[in-house]
Motif scaffolding. Structure first.
Motif, PDB file in Angstrom:
ATOM      1  N   ASP A 245      37.344  35.372  39.775  1.00 24.10           N
ATOM      2  CA  ASP A 245      38.126  34.065  39.171  1.00 24.10           C
ATOM      3  C   ASP A 245      38.896  33.522  40.358  1.00 24.10           C
ATOM      4  OD1 ASP A 245      36.882  34.101  36.534  1.00 24.10           O
ATOM      5  OD2 ASP A 245      38.424  35.329  35.812  1.00 24.10           O
TER       6      ASP A 245
ATOM      7  N   ALA B 246      30.751  39.245  36.539  1.00 23.92           N
ATOM      8  CA  ALA B 246      31.992  39.145  35.416  1.00 23.92           C
ATOM      9  C   ALA B 246      33.209  39.567  36.643  1.00 23.92           C
ATOM     10  CB  ALA B 246      32.192  40.348  34.636  1.00 23.92           C
ATOM     11  N   PRO B 247      34.550  38.666  36.367  1.00 26.89           N
ATOM     12  CA  PRO B 247      35.279  38.801  37.241  1.00 26.89           C
ATOM     13  C   PRO B 247      35.697  40.631  37.088  1.00 26.89           C
ATOM     14  CG  PRO B 247      36.121  37.325  35.800  1.00 26.89           C
ATOM     15  CD  PRO B 247      34.751  37.920  35.441  1.00 26.89           C
TER      16      PRO B 247
ATOM     17  N   GLY C 151      37.395  44.002  36.932  1.00 23.06           N
ATOM     18  CA  GLY C 151      38.086  44.507  35.850  1.00 23.06           C
ATOM     19  C   GLY C 151      37.922  44.252  34.296  1.00 23.06           C
ATOM     20  N   THR C 152      36.619  43.248  34.147  1.00 25.43           N
ATOM     21  CA  THR C 152      36.463  42.669  32.780  1.00 25.43           C
ATOM     22  C   THR C 152      35.144  43.573  32.308  1.00 25.43           C
ATOM     23  OG1 THR C 152      34.944  41.082  33.899  1.00 25.43           O
ATOM     24  CG2 THR C 152      37.181  40.754  33.276  1.00 25.43           C
ATOM     25  N   GLY C 153      34.660  44.658  32.986  1.00 25.00           N
ATOM     26  CA  GLY C 153      33.332  45.398  32.585  1.00 25.00           C
ATOM     27  C   GLY C 153      32.125  44.983  32.945  1.00 25.00           C
ATOM     28  N   GLY C 154      31.865  43.984  33.757  1.00 26.82           N
ATOM     29  CA  GLY C 154      30.400  43.596  34.290  1.00 26.82           C
ATOM     30  C   GLY C 154      30.770  43.667  35.625  1.00 26.82           C
TER      31      GLY C 154
ATOM     32  N   SER D 183      30.828  42.768  39.593  1.00 30.52           N
ATOM     33  CA  SER D 183      31.297  41.585  40.395  1.00 30.52           C
ATOM     34  C   SER D 183      30.971  41.422  41.577  1.00 30.52           C
ATOM     35  CB  SER D 183      32.959  41.761  40.297  1.00 30.52           C
ATOM     36  OG  SER D 183      33.348  42.923  40.951  1.00 30.52           O
TER      37      SER D 183
END
Length: 131
Positions: free
Chosen positions: A18, A68-69, A71-74, A76
């Motif tokens: 992000d 995903a960024p 720390g968000t589970g996806g 990166s």
């Protein structure tokens, strides 16, 4: 088209964050990175950029599915590899159990590309330059 020299014989990390513009500014200040190229969308978000850190290529962009960024589970990070036959490699990987995220397709930037997820959750992007 030949594989560009700086992409040959290497796996190129592609980090998704992000705030990719802020990340580029940080890497420039902190690591002496130089920006090689940037593709931004109409909304200003970076779809794809490349920087060099002491000669090493790093791809980055603002996170969008399937990424995903941190720390968000996806995932990166994606791993890019230029190969002689993206179609054959994609078929082989899918037969071995990789999840096909996008089938081989000719892309506007001059490569035929596929995207797969390995059984361990890593996203791989395979490319063959178009002639």
């Amino acid at each position: 088209m030949e594989i560009p020299e700086h992409y040959r014989h290497t796996v190129i990390p592609h980090i998704m964050v992000d705030g990719a513009a802020e990340a580029i500014a940080f890497y420039t200040t902190a690591f002496g990175a130089t920006e090689h190229m940037r593709l931004a969308g109409e909304d200003g978000r970076i779809m794809h950029a490349e920087i060099k850190v002491h000669g090493a290529t790093l791809m980055l962009g603002d996170a969008d599915a399937p990424f995903a960024p941190p720390g968000t589970g996806g995932p990166s990070v994606a791993l890019h590899v230029y190969v002689p036959d993206v179609d054959g490699l994609t078929d082989r990987a899918a037969a071995a159990g990789a999840e096909l995220l996008s089938a081989p397709a000719d892309m506007f930037y001059g490569a035929r590309q596929s995207m797969l997820r390995d059984p361990f959750g890593h996203v791989w992007i395979f490319l063959t330059p178009l002639t």
